[in-house]
Scaffold this active site. Sequence first.
Site, PDB file in Angstrom:
ATOM      1  N   LYS A 112       0.820  -1.215   0.000  1.00  0.00           N
ATOM      2  CA  LYS A 112       0.000   0.000   0.000  1.00  0.00           C
ATOM      3  C   LYS A 112       0.858   1.271   0.000  1.00  0.00           C
ATOM      4  CE  LYS A 112      -4.100  -2.140   0.728  1.00  0.00           C
ATOM      5  NZ  LYS A 112      -3.758  -3.548   0.908  1.00  0.00           N
TER       6      LYS A 112
HETATM    7  C1  LIG Z   1      -4.435  -4.709   0.551  1.00  0.00           C
HETATM    8  C2  LIG Z   1      -3.653  -5.956   0.538  1.00  0.00           C
HETATM    9  C3  LIG Z   1      -3.923  -6.990  -0.362  1.00  0.00           C
HETATM   10  C4  LIG Z   1      -5.094  -6.928  -1.327  1.00  0.00           C
HETATM   11  O1  LIG Z   1      -4.933  -5.919  -2.275  1.00  0.00           O
HETATM   12  P1  LIG Z   1      -6.209  -5.373  -3.079  1.00  0.00           P
HETATM   13  O2  LIG Z   1      -5.699  -4.230  -3.856  1.00  0.00           O
HETATM   14  O3  LIG Z   1      -7.209  -4.958  -2.036  1.00  0.00           O
HETATM   15  O4  LIG Z   1      -6.718  -6.489  -3.897  1.00  0.00           O
HETATM   16  C5  LIG Z   1      -3.093  -8.096  -0.364  1.00  0.00           C
HETATM   17  N1  LIG Z   1      -2.068  -8.203   0.492  1.00  0.00           N
HETATM   18  C6  LIG Z   1      -1.775  -7.240   1.389  1.00  0.00           C
HETATM   19  C7  LIG Z   1      -0.639  -7.433   2.321  1.00  0.00           C
HETATM   20  C8  LIG Z   1      -2.547  -6.078   1.439  1.00  0.00           C
HETATM   21  O5  LIG Z   1      -2.264  -5.129   2.322  1.00  0.00           O
END
Ligand SMILES: *Cc1c(COP(=O)(O)O)cnc(C)c1O
Length: 466
Positions: A112
């Site tokens: 993120k």
């Molecule tokens: C947010 C997240 C995901 C999923 O990603 P999306 O964009 O919501 O599909 C997978 N792994 C981790 C560690 C995340 O923080």
Amino acid sequence: MKYISTRGACPAVDFESALLAGLAPDGGLYMPETWPQLSVDDARRIGRLPYAEAAAEILSLFAAESFTKEELSAMAADAYGTFTDERVAPLVKLGPEDWMLELFHGPTLAFKDFAMQILGRLFDAALERSDRRLTIIAATSGDTGSAAIEALKSCSRVNVVVLHPEGRVSAVQQRMMTSVTAPNVMNIAVKGSFDDCQAIVKTLFADDGFVRDVRLSGVNSINWARLAAQTVYYFTAWAQLADGDEAVNFVVPTGNFGDVFAGYAAKRMGLPIARLGVAANANDILHRAIAHGDYTPASVKPTASPSMDIQVASNFERLLFEAKNRDAEVLRNAMEAFATNKGMKIDDQTLEAIRKDFISDAVSMEETLAEIARHYKETGALIDPHTAVGRAAAIRLRETGRLTGKIVTLSTAHPAKFPEAVEKATGETPALPDFYADLFDRPEKMERAPADPEAVKSLVAKAFAN
Ligand SMILES: *Cc1c(COP(=O)(O)O)cnc(C)c1O
């Protein structure tokens, strides 16, 4: 480049407006009016640049009307300068045709940060220019919240409110959020699931008076700017391993369908991607949708990969929009029927369009822990449970012949962010990086609320109404 809503009932806007709005006013999601096009040679040239430069080039394809190339270059240099690995998104070879793309070297140890670090800087620049303030509200299953808080805590023009489902995020995730005590940051633990948190956020956005009073905006992965930023690592990864124009596969641990949709966007821009593998955990709505056409939410099951414990994947609407040939009216009716019927049967034509680009699998909790253990035994490295969902799916998709050729699995979090699962699977405790050594000694700041929009509204209004 203009941005249009998937629901087609509001005017097209520029990048800056889409950035500041998050959700479109008609309840839809913003999409670029057309996909910027790159030749394979351009894709290779950009993909081989140092990461921050590649990011500036790609973002300028989406944002040139709102930010100059120089501004974007400076912001990208700052944003990706916060990462602890100078390659930013290192690619690790696992086998003759298998790689792992490590996306956890940012300040909050999950992918993120790639989007959020640049988003914070874009927000600050845009708000500074127009002398405005905003309150950002986000629902998080763990990682978005910490990434948003980390990126926005020092923005002078932004308040940040983060809702997380109480007790359903890991202790490290919770601490990364609640240990930031800056006055513009509010954490709210909601008694409910991530979907409850997401529903509260939607309700708040639908309240025009409230939106005006606190100047509400969003940074959830519905925000187009985040997806634009996430397309970059598909380019840099591809450029490191493809022979000529070779198309490669990416397998992506998926929750809200943001990360994997960024891969789809990269493909539409001309990057040679064969298939995108959607790896779900026990919350397998996306696997049911892609494999069987059944897009019907079940109740959320808590798993070892909490950032994927999601049933209603907001960004899936973007894919439906594409698969229905961008017919906003058809999509609007489908989404309204989905809300009324609490589910959707995807028609064969739409499904066929989706399966040209996507394939899916779901991985149980036992399989996730088994993959963490197997990977550790085979390589000596610890992986986090989200990454393990991706790898387990990639291995099975290859073994069953559903994916062939090169596969890159996205490694979305550092194992130390989810130590409980890693310990259970391997007996080893993954160490947090030094800069988090005192995480559990830092003071916490957090509010609590029932799963009720009114309760959240009054907390936020009390703190941040003008
Ligand atoms: C947010 C997240 C995901 C999923 O990603 P999306 O964009 O919501 O599909 C997978 N792994 C981790 C560690 C995340 O923080």
